[in-house]
Design a protein around this motif. Structure first.
Motif, short mmCIF file in Angstrom:
data_model
loop_
_atom_site.label_atom_id
_atom_site.label_comp_id
_atom_site.label_asym_id
_atom_site.label_seq_id
_atom_site.Cartn_x
_atom_site.Cartn_y
_atom_site.Cartn_z
N CYS A 296 -32.82 -20.11 -24.10
CA CYS A 296 -32.39 -19.88 -25.48
C CYS A 296 -33.56 -19.43 -26.35
N GLU A 297 -34.68 -20.10 -26.22
CA GLU A 297 -35.86 -19.72 -27.00
C GLU A 297 -36.37 -18.34 -26.61
N ASP A 298 -36.32 -18.02 -25.32
CA ASP A 298 -36.78 -16.71 -24.86
C ASP A 298 -35.90 -15.59 -25.42
N LEU A 299 -34.59 -15.85 -25.54
CA LEU A 299 -33.69 -14.86 -26.13
C LEU A 299 -34.10 -14.54 -27.56
N CYS A 300 -34.44 -15.57 -28.30
CA CYS A 300 -34.87 -15.38 -29.69
C CYS A 300 -36.22 -14.69 -29.75
N LEU A 301 -37.09 -15.05 -28.84
CA LEU A 301 -38.43 -14.48 -28.81
C LEU A 301 -38.40 -12.98 -28.59
N ALA A 302 -37.43 -12.51 -27.81
CA ALA A 302 -37.33 -11.08 -27.48
C ALA A 302 -36.62 -10.28 -28.56
N ASP A 303 -36.07 -10.95 -29.57
CA ASP A 303 -35.30 -10.28 -30.61
C ASP A 303 -36.02 -10.44 -31.95
N CYS A 304 -36.53 -9.33 -32.49
CA CYS A 304 -37.32 -9.43 -33.72
C CYS A 304 -36.47 -9.81 -34.93
N SER A 305 -35.15 -9.68 -34.82
CA SER A 305 -34.29 -10.07 -35.94
C SER A 305 -33.94 -11.55 -35.89
N CYS A 306 -34.27 -12.22 -34.79
CA CYS A 306 -33.94 -13.64 -34.63
C CYS A 306 -34.97 -14.49 -35.35
N LEU A 307 -34.49 -15.42 -36.17
CA LEU A 307 -35.37 -16.30 -36.95
C LEU A 307 -35.30 -17.74 -36.48
N GLY A 308 -34.43 -18.05 -35.55
CA GLY A 308 -34.32 -19.41 -35.05
C GLY A 308 -33.12 -19.55 -34.15
N VAL A 309 -33.00 -20.70 -33.49
CA VAL A 309 -31.89 -20.96 -32.58
C VAL A 309 -31.38 -22.37 -32.80
N PHE A 310 -30.12 -22.57 -32.43
CA PHE A 310 -29.55 -23.91 -32.28
C PHE A 310 -29.06 -24.03 -30.85
N PHE A 311 -29.45 -25.12 -30.21
CA PHE A 311 -29.11 -25.33 -28.80
C PHE A 311 -28.21 -26.55 -28.69
N GLU A 312 -27.05 -26.36 -28.02
CA GLU A 312 -26.08 -27.43 -27.83
C GLU A 312 -26.25 -28.01 -26.43
N ASN A 313 -26.72 -29.24 -26.37
CA ASN A 313 -27.06 -29.85 -25.08
C ASN A 313 -25.87 -29.99 -24.15
N SER A 314 -24.72 -30.41 -24.70
CA SER A 314 -23.58 -30.72 -23.84
C SER A 314 -23.05 -29.52 -23.10
N SER A 315 -23.08 -28.34 -23.73
CA SER A 315 -22.53 -27.13 -23.12
C SER A 315 -23.59 -26.12 -22.71
N GLY A 316 -24.84 -26.36 -23.10
CA GLY A 316 -25.88 -25.38 -22.83
C GLY A 316 -25.68 -24.09 -23.60
N SER A 317 -25.06 -24.20 -24.79
CA SER A 317 -24.78 -23.02 -25.60
C SER A 317 -25.95 -22.72 -26.53
N CYS A 318 -26.21 -21.44 -26.70
CA CYS A 318 -27.33 -20.98 -27.53
C CYS A 318 -26.79 -20.17 -28.71
N PHE A 319 -27.05 -20.64 -29.92
CA PHE A 319 -26.66 -19.95 -31.15
C PHE A 319 -27.94 -19.41 -31.80
N VAL A 320 -27.89 -18.17 -32.27
CA VAL A 320 -29.08 -17.57 -32.87
C VAL A 320 -28.87 -17.37 -34.37
N LEU A 321 -29.95 -17.48 -35.13
CA LEU A 321 -29.96 -17.21 -36.57
C LEU A 321 -30.69 -15.90 -36.77
N GLN A 322 -30.02 -14.93 -37.40
CA GLN A 322 -30.58 -13.59 -37.47
C GLN A 322 -30.70 -13.10 -38.90
N ASN A 323 -31.73 -12.30 -39.13
CA ASN A 323 -31.93 -11.48 -40.33
C ASN A 323 -32.26 -12.27 -41.59
#
Length: 794
Positions: A296-323
């Motif tokens: 999840c963090e690597d996805l954000c790291l590779a995207d210059c518009s990404c400013l942060g992430v939220f990670f859901e432990n139970s499902s392994g879901s990655c939400f990104v905060l952009q722009n």
């Protein structure tokens, strides 16, 4: 009944003083400032104005000599609607900046085909259907929102069906207003008593506590703002920044500021902690599921518009905060499973006036006196070298990036960049194509011809016409962009020609032609695995354009004609990065939307921001056609057999039922709801494909065509689903109800006017159609136009 409420503003973003002047002329209303300078006027009218009238409802009208309405303020809402005024699909309410500044703010209310949405930075943060006392009927698509004496309503089926209803106390005067704070209110009576508000929890408002401010409610439901752990408030601001002064917040690459976070070695993450969530997470799909925090963090790291992430432990879901970052909020219960991380940069910005130079600045004059002569000498030598190199290069014609000042100018004749595609002479391409003898395609930019280069390699030569001056200027830029893009699922640009008035592009030759000819033609039927490989190749190509290039490229015209096939049915996307080449002669085709109708996403209609999710929608529509083997507007008999006469790619039915036109995406949705997936597949594959295989592609396609862009997966996730690396998403039916609206409109319109053999149906109301026309279902509400008329190059 006087309430003194401002319900409409003509020129909210260009206010004038009390000394300004409003004039009524035969051409309409015009406003000038105290100096006589023009500030605003009504749009051009069809007839001369005879009268100006303000109705009891509050509608400002311009009438002709026969009392026919030429213009009305109800069709141009600002932040308020009143009784008797409709807010149809495609129009928005935009908040003011503040109570004293009526300029357009950051919040808006949009009516979708299934709901009314509050949005900030194109992110949804509240829906009318979330109101616990609202009555909902999901069987019909929404057409407009209105208020009346009894409540707030979303209507469908030409106003005869209530889709969402909020009952309020009877009142003869009522207004609905999107407040500058981000809340949607309904007021009644002359005292403007508030009787409805959404959201009622102010912590759901995206910027209630400033950037990264932490919002929590007290017992009186008033927001309490603070900063998350490890953050503190900037002085004279509500924004929160890292407490450790050696870190600063990242800046999105979409910002006008320089993004100092481009060096990934300087990027870190600041943890927000459990019990903190972001307003948009419940309204968006995760970009990845079933992954760990590191991915999840690597996805954000590779995207210059990404400013942060939220990670859901139970499902392994990655939400990104952009722009842009809004506020965060305290949560309880299951939402506490999400853990937030904000991208930060190592190294703080200077915060004081001396910039930490201390006493070193005092020593600069002495050092400068010593170094300045040497610095000046080296600068003169360097400038002399570059001047000599430039003059020599100009003479040899290797690098000269001047633009033409007229269509007949030949200034681009010497354009060449080493390492980029080959620059051909016009005579070379004329010989290669046998004087442009074998035409293999055509489109909005011109014709495509088959050619053979001296090395015996086959090429496709696109001869571009009607560029206009601006198009010629963009030509070199586009060559530089697409010439450096290399991917196995993108058609390679081999060269170009810019000589005199001639502009040509030379592509690798794709021996199996375009997907539409193979899919809809009379040749051998595509087997299921071949279809899957074509879908996967197309998805990989789009994923590369969206996230694999240094600069994100949005295709804007994904359709079977722009998907070319090579040996073993390898799919390659063509005509990416060329939208800027359209000249003024053709720009009228794309006044309100760009691409091919039938594949256009709903956001073109609502004037929302166009993003990579627009391509995702088009890919979903193409994927449905790949599954079914025919176009999304076809003929169905009672047995669901298909025969598309316009494409030749259908198959005859032996059943006796009368044929009827059908909008296939709606049929696919209905079969998904019933679990009858084999009904969706190409019947020519009978016995050679399983229901589970079809279900997978149908579900992926439906997820891609969600009405709300935020709910659509990105193309990287689509590739993951097709490759079985991540679970296939479950389509959200509430975001697919708009297909029922389009389906009914298509059926109603098609019974009135024949298709005339054209390829695509326009299922959106025209941008310039009247509101009454849109709501009445009149055939004038729809435009029938072929893909060749509006599409880009083939």
């Amino acid at each position: 009944m006087a309430s003194n409420a401002i319900t409409w503003s003509a020129n909210r973003d260009a206010p004038i003083s009390n000394s300004g002047k409003m004039s009524l002329t035969l051409d309409g209303i015009s406003i000038t400032d105290q100096d006589g300078a023009f500030r605003w006027s009504t749009a051009p009218l069809k007839a001369s104005v005879s009268a100006l009238q303000l109705t009891e409802m509050g509608n400002l009208l311009l009438l002709d000599q026969f009392n026919v309405t030429l213009w009305e303020s109800f069709r141009y809402p600002t932040d308020t609607i009143v009784i008797g005024q409709n807010l149809p699909l495609g129009l928005l309410l935009s908040s003011a900046v503040s109570s004293g500044d009526l300029s357009t703010g950051n919040y808006r209310l949009a009516v979708s085909a299934s709901d009314a949405l509050l949005q900030w930075q194109n992110l949804t943060y509240w829906k009318l259907s979330m109101y616990t006392k609202a009555y909902t009927n999901s069987n019909y698509a929404v057409e407009y929102m209105a208020i009346n004496q009894t409540g707030l309503y979303l209507f469908g089926h030409n106003g005869s069906v209530v889709v969402i209803q909020v009952n309020l106390s009877p009142s003869e005067f009522r207004i609905a207003k999107l407040d500058y704070s981000g809340q949607f209110n309904v007021f009644s009576g002359s005292s403007l008593k508030r009787e409805f508000v959404g959201p009622d929890d102010k912590c759901q408002i995206p910027f209630i506590c400033g950037r990264l401010g932490l919002c929590s409610d007290d017992a009186a439901s008033n927001p309490i703002c603070s900063c998350p752990p490890n953050f503190h408030v900037i002085s004279n601001s509500a924004d929160c920044v890292p407490s450790d002064g050696s870190y600063s917040l990242s800046v999105s690459c979409s910002s006008t500021d320089n993004n100092s976070g481009s060096n990934t070695s300087l990027v870190s993450y600041s943890r927000l902690g459990y019990g903190i969530d972001y307003f948009a997470n419940d309204f968006t799909m995760p970009v990845k599921s079933g992954v760990n925090l590191s991915v999840c963090e690597d996805l954000c790291l590779a995207d210059c518009s990404c400013l942060g992430v939220f990670f859901e432990n139970s499902s392994g879901s990655c939400f990104v905060l952009q722009n842009e970052l809004g506020s965060v909020m305290s949560t309880t219960g299951s939402d506490g499973d999400r853990l937030g991380f904000i991208k930060t940069l190592v190294g703080s910005s200077p915060t004081n006036g001396n910039n930490n130079f201390n006493g070193q600045a005092l020593r600069f004059p002495i050092v400068g006196l010593v170094l300045l002569p040497f610095t000046g000498f080296f600068l003169l030598v360097a400038l002399g070298f570059f001047w000599w190199r430039r003059s020599r290069i100009s003479k040899t014609g290797k690098v000269k990036l001047s633009y033409p000042t007229s269509p007949s100018s030949g200034e681009l004749d010497s354009f060449s960049i080493p390492g980029l595609p080959v620059r051909f002479e016009y005579t070379e391409l004329k010989d290669a194509t046998d004087n442009f003898n074998t035409q293999i395609g055509s489109g909005g930019f011109g014709a495509v011809y088959k050619g053979t280069l001296p090395d015996k390699s086959l090429v496709a030569v696109k001869k571009i016409t009607n560029l206009g001056i601006q198009g010629m200027k963009d030509f070199c830029t586009e060559i530089a962009i697409i010439g450096n893009i290399h991917h196995v699922n993108l058609v390679k640009l081999r060269g170009f020609c810019a000589q005199g008035r001639e502009r040509l592009l030379v592509y690798e030759y794709m021996n199996r032609g375009s997907l539409d000819r193979t899919l809809f033609g009379n040749g051998p039927v595509l087997e299921w695995q071949e279809r899957v490989e074509i879908a996967l190749g197309t998805a990989r190509g789009l994923a590369y354009l969206h996230s694999g290039c240094q600069q994100k490229i949005i295709h804007c015209d994904v359709k079977p004609e722009n998907i070319l096939l090579h040996d073993q049915f390898q799919a390659k996307i063509s005509d990416f990065g060329l939208s800027k080449l359209l000249g003024p002669e053709q720009s009228g085709l794309f006044t309100t939307m760009r691409g091919t109708r039938g594949y256009l996403a709903p956001e073109w209609l609502t004037s929302s921001a166009i993003s990579d999710k627009t391509d995702v929608y088009s890919f979903g529509m193409v994927l449905l056609e790949i599954v079914s083997g025919r176009k999304n507007c076809s003929i169905r008999t009672q047995s669901h057999s298909i025969d598309d006469d316009t494409s030749g790619g259908g198959y005859s039915s032996s059943s006796s039922g009368p044929p009827q036109l059908v909008y296939f995406p709606l049929f696919a949705l209905e079969m998904h709801e019933q679990g009858k997936y084999l009904e969706v597949a190409d019947l020519r594959l009978e016995g050679r494909v399983t229901s589970e295989e079809v279900e997978k592609l149908v579900r992926v396609a439906l997820c891609c065509v969600h009405e709300e862009p935020a709910l659509r997966p990105n193309m990287v996730s689509v590739v993951g689903m097709l490759e079985c690396e991540i679970p296939v998403g479950q389509p959200r039916l509430e975001s697919l109800n708009f297909l029922r609206f389009y389906g009914r409109r298509f059926t109603e319109a098609s019974t009135i006017e024949e298709n005339d053999g054209q390829d695509d149906f326009m299922l959106y109301p025209r941008a310039n159609a009247s509101v009454s026309s849109k709501m009445s279902g009149s055939p004038t509400s729809f435009s029938y136009i072929s893909s060749q008329q509006v599409s880009g190059p083939r």
